[in-house]
Design a protein around this motif. Sequence first.
Motif, PDB file in Angstrom:
ATOM      1  N   GLN A 279       0.806  -1.304  -0.281  1.00 53.29           N
ATOM      2  CA  GLN A 279      -0.223   0.048  -0.257  1.00 53.29           C
ATOM      3  C   GLN A 279       0.636   1.553  -0.051  1.00 53.29           C
ATOM      4  O   GLN A 279       0.532   2.008  -0.512  1.00 53.29           O
ATOM      5  N   GLN A 280       2.259   1.474   0.691  1.00 54.97           N
ATOM      6  CA  GLN A 280       3.086   2.273   0.512  1.00 54.97           C
ATOM      7  C   GLN A 280       2.765   2.835  -0.677  1.00 54.97           C
ATOM      8  O   GLN A 280       3.556   3.987  -0.455  1.00 54.97           O
TER       9      GLN A 280
ATOM     10  N   GLY B 280      -5.509   7.250   0.900  1.00 50.48           N
ATOM     11  CA  GLY B 280      -5.328   5.904   0.963  1.00 50.48           C
ATOM     12  C   GLY B 280      -7.304   5.327   0.852  1.00 50.48           C
ATOM     13  O   GLY B 280      -7.692   5.137   1.225  1.00 50.48           O
TER      14      GLY B 280
ATOM     15  N   ASN C 143       1.491  -2.160   8.626  1.00 52.92           N
ATOM     16  CA  ASN C 143       0.855  -2.598   6.776  1.00 52.92           C
ATOM     17  C   ASN C 143       0.284  -3.996   6.510  1.00 52.92           C
ATOM     18  O   ASN C 143       1.020  -4.790   5.665  1.00 52.92           O
TER      19      ASN C 143
ATOM     20  N   ALA D 239      -3.095  -5.033   7.313  1.00 50.88           N
ATOM     21  CA  ALA D 239      -4.617  -4.724   7.658  1.00 50.88           C
ATOM     22  C   ALA D 239      -5.433  -6.115   7.470  1.00 50.88           C
ATOM     23  O   ALA D 239      -6.066  -6.400   8.730  1.00 50.88           O
ATOM     24  N   GLU D 240      -4.873  -6.279   6.644  1.00 50.74           N
ATOM     25  CA  GLU D 240      -5.851  -8.005   6.526  1.00 50.74           C
ATOM     26  C   GLU D 240      -5.237  -9.106   7.541  1.00 50.74           C
ATOM     27  O   GLU D 240      -5.501 -10.446   7.825  1.00 50.74           O
TER      28      GLU D 240
ATOM     29  N   TYR E  34       4.051   0.233  12.456  1.00 52.28           N
ATOM     30  CA  TYR E  34       4.751   1.587  11.929  1.00 52.28           C
ATOM     31  C   TYR E  34       4.462   2.447  13.468  1.00 52.28           C
ATOM     32  O   TYR E  34       5.468   3.261  14.186  1.00 52.28           O
TER      33      TYR E  34
ATOM     34  N   THR F 155       3.628   6.940   6.807  1.00 47.52           N
ATOM     35  CA  THR F 155       2.693   6.238   5.906  1.00 47.52           C
ATOM     36  C   THR F 155       1.714   6.210   5.689  1.00 47.52           C
ATOM     37  O   THR F 155       0.774   7.585   5.777  1.00 47.52           O
ATOM     38  N   LYS F 156       1.199   5.944   4.363  1.00 46.12           N
ATOM     39  CA  LYS F 156      -0.056   5.768   3.732  1.00 46.12           C
ATOM     40  C   LYS F 156      -1.069   4.677   3.755  1.00 46.12           C
ATOM     41  O   LYS F 156      -0.117   3.437   4.270  1.00 46.12           O
ATOM     42  N   ALA F 157      -2.608   4.354   4.391  1.00 41.61           N
ATOM     43  CA  ALA F 157      -2.790   2.483   3.761  1.00 41.61           C
ATOM     44  C   ALA F 157      -4.852   3.478   3.535  1.00 41.61           C
ATOM     45  O   ALA F 157      -5.011   3.928   3.764  1.00 41.61           O
ATOM     46  N   VAL F 158      -4.680   2.710   2.769  1.00 43.22           N
ATOM     47  CA  VAL F 158      -6.579   2.186   2.536  1.00 43.22           C
ATOM     48  C   VAL F 158      -7.099   2.381   3.940  1.00 43.22           C
ATOM     49  O   VAL F 158      -6.909   1.099   4.797  1.00 43.22           O
ATOM     50  N   GLY F 159      -8.084   3.380   3.403  1.00 43.30           N
ATOM     51  CA  GLY F 159      -9.356   3.476   4.896  1.00 43.30           C
ATOM     52  C   GLY F 159     -10.407   4.035   4.409  1.00 43.30           C
ATOM     53  O   GLY F 159     -10.609   4.087   3.003  1.00 43.30           O
TER      54      GLY F 159
END
Lengths: 155, 201
Positions: free
Chosen positions: A109-110, A122, B158, B160-161, B170, B189-193
């Motif tokens: 995802q990063q 995101g 990193n 989620a699943e 992190y 950092t980035k993540a789907v949300g």
Amino acid sequence: MRIFFIICLSLVTYSVNAQVRLLTLDDLDKRVAKGKDTTYVINFWATSCSPCVAELPHFEKLRTENEKKPLKVLLVSLDFKSKLQREVIPFVNNNNIKAEVYLLNEPDQQKYIERIDKKWSGAIPATLFVNKKVRRFYEKEFTAEELKSTLLNLK
Amino acid sequence: MKNLFLIGLLLVSSVAFAQTNGYKVGDVVKDFSLKNVNNKTVSLADYQNAKGYIVVFTCNTCPVAKAYQERVSNLNNTFAATGYPVIAINPNDAGAVPGESFEKMQVLAKEKNFSFPYLLDPEHVVTKQFGALKTPHVFVLSKTGNGNVVEYIGAIDNDAEGDNPDKVNYVENAIKELSAGRNPTVSFTKAVGCSIKWKKE
């Protein structure tokens, strides 16, 4: 006999996966590069995301209204890969979705969030309008009207 | 031609910059006072012995936030005692999503035995100050002589699943580094949300 069995198995696998294929960002870039004058409206969604599910019919409407124009609607699911068979495919069947549906096949995802758009946090739903000249990214929910006008004003 | 391209790029990036509101790593956070599920208000200043805070924007209904609920509890169980308590804030509007009501927050906090405050931000004031855009969205702060400084923004891990062989925690790493007197190696950092459900205007 064994070869026959393997062929049968691959046929079965193919037909089950026929509706929702895995897609990498490299695949997507190649598709857009080959698209000539086609504009791609790429919606990032997930079966578990209720605002995403709510706006899917607007994308279906956009698709049917522009069937004769160089426009492709791609619905790219960010569902977990493990949910492909159990949730994503049944969802697509049950909701009678006719647009092309994919499941994003990117492990990190990063990397992929930045690569789709630097400003993207995101959060989903999110939608990318892209052709060979223009690339516009929206981290928001669309109404049917907004989708239509965004497409018309794409320059 | 090349110069023109560079100017264009500069314009684009300045626009991008202007649109990115909220705190960045290194910014000093303004204290807030929000209502907790027990009807008492909570402020950062209430935690006199804290060395910092784990501010988590999370909610009742988002599947990603739900997947992380236990991990948020674990963060508080591990780090509150070492000076870094979790402060959870629900950024969503109950008018937009009924499942996000204060009553439903109380039910969830009780059901899941939250050992940390779960605060309501009814007008999105604190959410907008921080620039939270999704749930879950974490801001790790450290208490300094100049105020509470943002040290890390992003995801909890990193994974989620729950099946990433290369899992990186992190938030945990950031706090361990802060506790050792260092700045976090990974500070963004980035993540789907799930998008935040804003109040309809």
